[in-house]
Design a protein around this motif. Sequence first.
Motif, short mmCIF file in Angstrom:
data_model
loop_
_atom_site.label_atom_id
_atom_site.label_comp_id
_atom_site.label_asym_id
_atom_site.label_seq_id
_atom_site.Cartn_x
_atom_site.Cartn_y
_atom_site.Cartn_z
N ALA A 162 0.71 -1.14 0.20
CA ALA A 162 -0.13 -0.03 0.06
C ALA A 162 0.94 1.38 0.09
O ALA A 162 2.01 1.19 0.48
CB ALA A 162 -1.04 -0.08 1.09
N LEU A 163 0.25 2.30 -0.55
CA LEU A 163 0.84 3.71 -0.48
C LEU A 163 0.73 4.23 0.88
O LEU A 163 -0.26 4.01 1.55
CB LEU A 163 0.31 4.57 -1.51
N THR A 164 1.70 4.92 1.10
CA THR A 164 1.55 5.84 2.58
C THR A 164 1.30 7.24 2.23
O THR A 164 1.83 7.97 1.50
CB THR A 164 2.78 5.89 3.42
N ILE A 165 -0.06 7.71 2.54
CA ILE A 165 -0.39 9.26 2.16
C ILE A 165 -0.69 9.94 3.44
O ILE A 165 -1.32 9.46 4.36
CB ILE A 165 -1.86 9.09 1.44
N VAL A 166 -0.03 11.12 3.76
CA VAL A 166 0.18 11.71 4.92
C VAL A 166 -0.40 13.20 4.80
O VAL A 166 0.06 14.05 3.87
CB VAL A 166 1.43 11.77 5.33
N ASP A 167 -1.19 13.46 5.75
CA ASP A 167 -1.75 14.82 5.81
C ASP A 167 -0.79 15.71 7.01
O ASP A 167 -0.88 15.28 7.95
CB ASP A 167 -3.22 14.93 6.38
N GLY A 168 -0.14 16.48 6.15
CA GLY A 168 0.96 17.33 7.03
C GLY A 168 0.56 18.58 7.07
O GLY A 168 1.16 19.69 7.58
N VAL A 169 -0.89 18.98 7.09
CA VAL A 169 -1.15 20.32 6.94
C VAL A 169 -0.90 21.13 8.06
O VAL A 169 -0.40 22.37 7.74
CB VAL A 169 -2.72 20.40 6.69
N SER A 170 -0.98 20.77 9.18
CA SER A 170 -0.76 21.64 10.55
C SER A 170 0.68 21.73 10.98
O SER A 170 0.72 21.99 12.22
CB SER A 170 -1.92 21.32 11.19
N CYS A 171 1.44 20.91 10.30
CA CYS A 171 2.82 21.07 10.91
C CYS A 171 4.01 21.02 9.92
O CYS A 171 5.07 21.88 10.23
CB CYS A 171 3.10 19.70 11.63
N ILE A 186 2.91 9.91 -0.55
CA ILE A 186 2.07 11.22 -0.87
C ILE A 186 2.14 12.35 0.33
O ILE A 186 1.66 11.72 1.46
CB ILE A 186 0.69 11.20 -1.45
N LEU A 187 2.67 13.41 0.21
CA LEU A 187 2.64 14.53 1.55
C LEU A 187 1.93 15.47 0.99
O LEU A 187 1.92 16.06 -0.04
CB LEU A 187 3.88 14.93 2.03
N VAL A 188 1.00 16.10 1.94
CA VAL A 188 -0.13 17.26 1.68
C VAL A 188 0.43 18.32 2.81
O VAL A 188 0.33 17.86 3.90
CB VAL A 188 -1.30 16.69 1.68
N THR A 189 0.19 19.64 2.35
CA THR A 189 0.27 20.81 3.16
C THR A 189 -0.69 21.66 2.77
O THR A 189 -1.08 21.68 1.51
CB THR A 189 1.41 21.24 3.81
N GLY A 190 -0.91 22.80 3.57
CA GLY A 190 -1.76 23.93 3.06
C GLY A 190 -1.09 25.17 3.47
O GLY A 190 -0.03 25.33 4.17
N SER A 191 -1.51 26.37 3.23
CA SER A 191 -0.64 27.57 3.40
C SER A 191 -1.11 28.19 4.59
O SER A 191 -0.17 29.05 5.22
CB SER A 191 -1.05 28.60 2.13
N GLN A 192 -2.04 27.75 5.22
CA GLN A 192 -2.63 29.04 6.34
C GLN A 192 -2.12 28.41 8.03
O GLN A 192 -2.55 29.17 8.68
CB GLN A 192 -3.89 29.01 6.33
N LYS A 193 -1.39 27.38 7.99
CA LYS A 193 -0.71 26.93 9.02
C LYS A 193 0.64 27.37 9.31
O LYS A 193 0.96 28.43 9.85
CB LYS A 193 -1.09 25.42 9.38
N ALA A 194 1.67 26.48 9.19
CA ALA A 194 3.20 26.53 9.47
C ALA A 194 3.82 27.53 8.51
O ALA A 194 4.73 27.95 8.69
CB ALA A 194 3.73 25.39 9.94
#
Length: 386
Positions: A162-171, A186-194
Amino acid sequence: MLKDQTFLRIPGPTPIPPSVQQALSRPMSGHRSNETSELFASLQPGLHKVFGTTQDVLILTGSGTSALEAAVVNTVQAGDEVLVIVTGSFGERFVGICEAYDITVHRLDVEWGTSFQVEDVQESLKKHPAVKAVFATFCETSTGVINPITLLSKAVNEVSEALTIVDGVSCVGGVQTRMDDWGIDILVTGSQKALMLPPGLAFIAASVRAWKCIEMNSGRGFYLDLVKYKKGLKQNSTPFTPAVSLLFGLDEALQLLEKEGFPEVFARHTLMKKMTRAAFRSLNIPLLTNDEDASETVTAVQPNDFDADAFRKVLKSEFGLSIAGGQGRLKGKILRIGHMGYCSPADMLQTLAMMEIGLLKIGKKIELGKGVAAAQQVYLTMRGTK
Ligand SMILES: *Cc1c(COP(=O)(O)O)cnc(C)c1O
């Protein structure tokens, strides 16, 4: 009180540095212009460092959830099986996205306020050998827990394809992240946190293995089809109009991180975590998480003798200080203090001093200054007295 003065200590959105604020108001340029292409190309090296990857970091226009959804639609399809590790509301969000696409979800539920154990992930995968992807949350913002993402891919790969998919938005951007070394697919983040930006951009990177899977997937949708973004990036562009102003801001924010130096950025977040936790400990107000699981970017406090929401109200009206409450099953039960992005130990001393006044105002008996003193002590211990 100065009506225009506010203190934003929620775990996102977070305050914006003045130089980023200025960059955001640069005159608009055409999204297919040479200037924007050059800007777009210049963002990759900084984003590579933030993610700890040599892979392309794709930029989507949307909140963090757009990239979570992109991670789902690009890798799995209706009827596929996935494992979602649920440590709080953001784990639930992955479940919600997968279910919206008729993907078969196996859940690994972990008590809210604690991190998952990779051994339990392996157990679940052995029970469900058809799982194609494992979804996890790096910092579970709803509980202030940092999960053992450093160990996850290795554990998954030992028992599964399996693939490992990570939500890293808040760090991601505030804590060390080594996507490639840790084997995250897969790694994901967003603009409005760190990342010290307003909401509106989401970032996603994929491993070589994940790209193979994405390219073979025939149901990638339209707006979030990552192959389009990858092709765009090859020409220093995006498939659709990007949030150009936010790209100006991102350029500046990445330069700020670079100037401060990543090791110092991470050390600053660790220091703020320790100061905040020491303050609440010394005031005898329980923390939701243990030291090992505690996030560098958000601290959850679980009061046992005062009303969390009444306290927040007082802080808001007295000082314009915003801290967050609980989400989901922790609604009304906890406080969450964001200390990430454009936030310093000095900000935390001020925040803690304001919170002590707030505690007195709602009738909690504390010794004024005790929490601040504990935080000051941590500061001096970690930074030296000379
Ligand atoms: C904030 C956050 C998100 C994204 O939320 P949006 O509102 O879509 O930006 C996703 N995951 C985590 C862990 C978050 O903290």
